[in-house]
Scaffold this active site. Sequence first.
Site, PDB file in Angstrom:
ATOM      1  CG  HIS A   1      -6.973  -2.183  -7.974  1.00  0.00           C
ATOM      2  ND1 HIS A   1      -6.532  -1.343  -6.971  1.00  0.00           N
ATOM      3  CD2 HIS A   1      -8.196  -1.743  -8.336  1.00  0.00           C
ATOM      4  CE1 HIS A   1      -7.463  -0.437  -6.734  1.00  0.00           C
ATOM      5  NE2 HIS A   1      -8.481  -0.643  -7.554  1.00  0.00           N
TER       6      HIS A   1
ATOM      7  CG  ASP B   1      -4.742   1.231  -8.466  1.00  0.00           C
ATOM      8  OD1 ASP B   1      -3.831   0.441  -8.178  1.00  0.00           O
ATOM      9  OD2 ASP B   1      -5.398   1.848  -7.613  1.00  0.00           O
TER      10      ASP B   1
ATOM     11  CD  GLU C   1      -7.856  -9.527  -4.150  1.00  0.00           C
ATOM     12  OE1 GLU C   1      -6.657  -9.329  -3.910  1.00  0.00           O
ATOM     13  OE2 GLU C   1      -8.771  -8.848  -3.635  1.00  0.00           O
TER      14      GLU C   1
ATOM     15  CG  MET D   1      -1.835  -1.275   1.232  1.00  0.00           C
ATOM     16  SD  MET D   1      -2.719  -1.598  -0.302  1.00  0.00           S
ATOM     17  CE  MET D   1      -4.242  -0.742   0.050  1.00  0.00           C
TER      18      MET D   1
ATOM     19  CG  ASN E   1      -1.004  -3.677  -7.866  1.00  0.00           C
ATOM     20  OD1 ASN E   1      -0.770  -4.105  -6.732  1.00  0.00           O
ATOM     21  ND2 ASN E   1      -1.970  -2.799  -8.099  1.00  0.00           N
TER      22      ASN E   1
ATOM     23  CD  GLU F   1      -3.225   7.463 -15.324  1.00  0.00           C
ATOM     24  OE1 GLU F   1      -4.336   7.935 -15.102  1.00  0.00           O
ATOM     25  OE2 GLU F   1      -2.825   7.164 -16.465  1.00  0.00           O
TER      26      GLU F   1
HETATM   27  C1  GAR Z   1      -6.015  -7.320  -1.527  1.00  0.00           C
HETATM   28  O1  GAR Z   1      -7.406  -7.323  -1.575  1.00  0.00           O
HETATM   29  C2  GAR Z   1      -5.436  -6.535  -2.695  1.00  0.00           C
HETATM   30  O2  GAR Z   1      -6.189  -6.670  -3.869  1.00  0.00           O
HETATM   31  C3  GAR Z   1      -5.512  -5.132  -2.161  1.00  0.00           C
HETATM   32  O3  GAR Z   1      -5.148  -5.225  -0.817  1.00  0.00           O
HETATM   33  C4  GAR Z   1      -5.506  -6.517  -0.326  1.00  0.00           C
HETATM   34  C5  GAR Z   1      -4.275  -7.127   0.286  1.00  0.00           C
HETATM   35  O4  GAR Z   1      -4.580  -8.322   0.944  1.00  0.00           O
HETATM   36  N1  GAR Z   1      -4.647  -4.251  -2.892  1.00  0.00           N
HETATM   37  C6  GAR Z   1      -4.915  -2.972  -3.132  1.00  0.00           C
HETATM   38  O5  GAR Z   1      -5.899  -2.416  -2.727  1.00  0.00           O
HETATM   39  C7  GAR Z   1      -3.860  -2.262  -3.960  1.00  0.00           C
HETATM   40  N2  GAR Z   1      -4.369  -1.046  -4.501  1.00  0.00           N
HETATM   41  P1  GAR Z   1      -3.430  -9.345   1.324  1.00  0.00           P
HETATM   42  O6  GAR Z   1      -2.343  -8.564   2.061  1.00  0.00           O
HETATM   43  O7  GAR Z   1      -4.105 -10.332   2.246  1.00  0.00           O
HETATM   44  O8  GAR Z   1      -2.910  -9.960   0.055  1.00  0.00           O
END
Ligand code: GAR
Length: 197
Positions: free
Chosen positions: A116, A152, A181, A97, A114, A150
């Site tokens: 998202h 995302d 995911e 993040m 990445n 840019e």
């Molecule tokens: C996930 O849902 C990922 O898609 C999101 O953070 C979470 C991390 O979970 N990523 C973003 O929002 C990036 N912009 P995790 O640490 O359990 O993998």
Amino acid sequence: MPQPKNIVILISGSGSNMAAIVRTAQAQQWQQQFGARVAAVISNRPDAAGLQLAQSLGAATQVLRHQAFESREDFDAALMALIDAHEPALVVLAGFMRILTPGFVGHYAGRLVNIHPSLLPAFTGLNTHQRAIDAGCREAGCTVHQVTAELDHGPILAQAVVPVLPDDTADTLAARVLVQEHLLYPQAVHDWLQAQP
Ligand code: GAR
């Protein structure tokens, strides 16, 4: 011997996507198949739960606290040095993040991916699930994409779609998306490795 394909995974939090990739790498024997291994899991937060999870899976971990740096550029330069020590073929952002500097993104052009939690190009940024519900979306999902300067944006490598149910909250929708995911990201990394010469 061909160059080993080292993968470096960057996390900030629970690391569940990282764990899905590490587990898949082990289960599918990426080392034997592709000469690929997860060389390191790096967190910008020392308290990230994903660090212990990575260790429990046998992955090496490192911490680089962003708060120890005066500027975004300084942190990214130190992070690049840490990553580059592993001579990575691929750098995987898994819930990392941080907004990355153009210098960082340019340095890893073509080998930085990445995940998202939205169907990009919809809902870049934060609070994706609540925004999808508020907009009345019937479907939501997640996207694996190459990282460009840019936030995302960047070429889409893979997407998974889930329904938005009438009584969904951001939490219930996030949980449904997260299941996808954990399937999508390992598959996308697998496909990326397979496509390499
Ligand atoms: C996930 O849902 C990922 O898609 C999101 O953070 C979470 C991390 O979970 N990523 C973003 O929002 C990036 N912009 P995790 O640490 O359990 O993998």
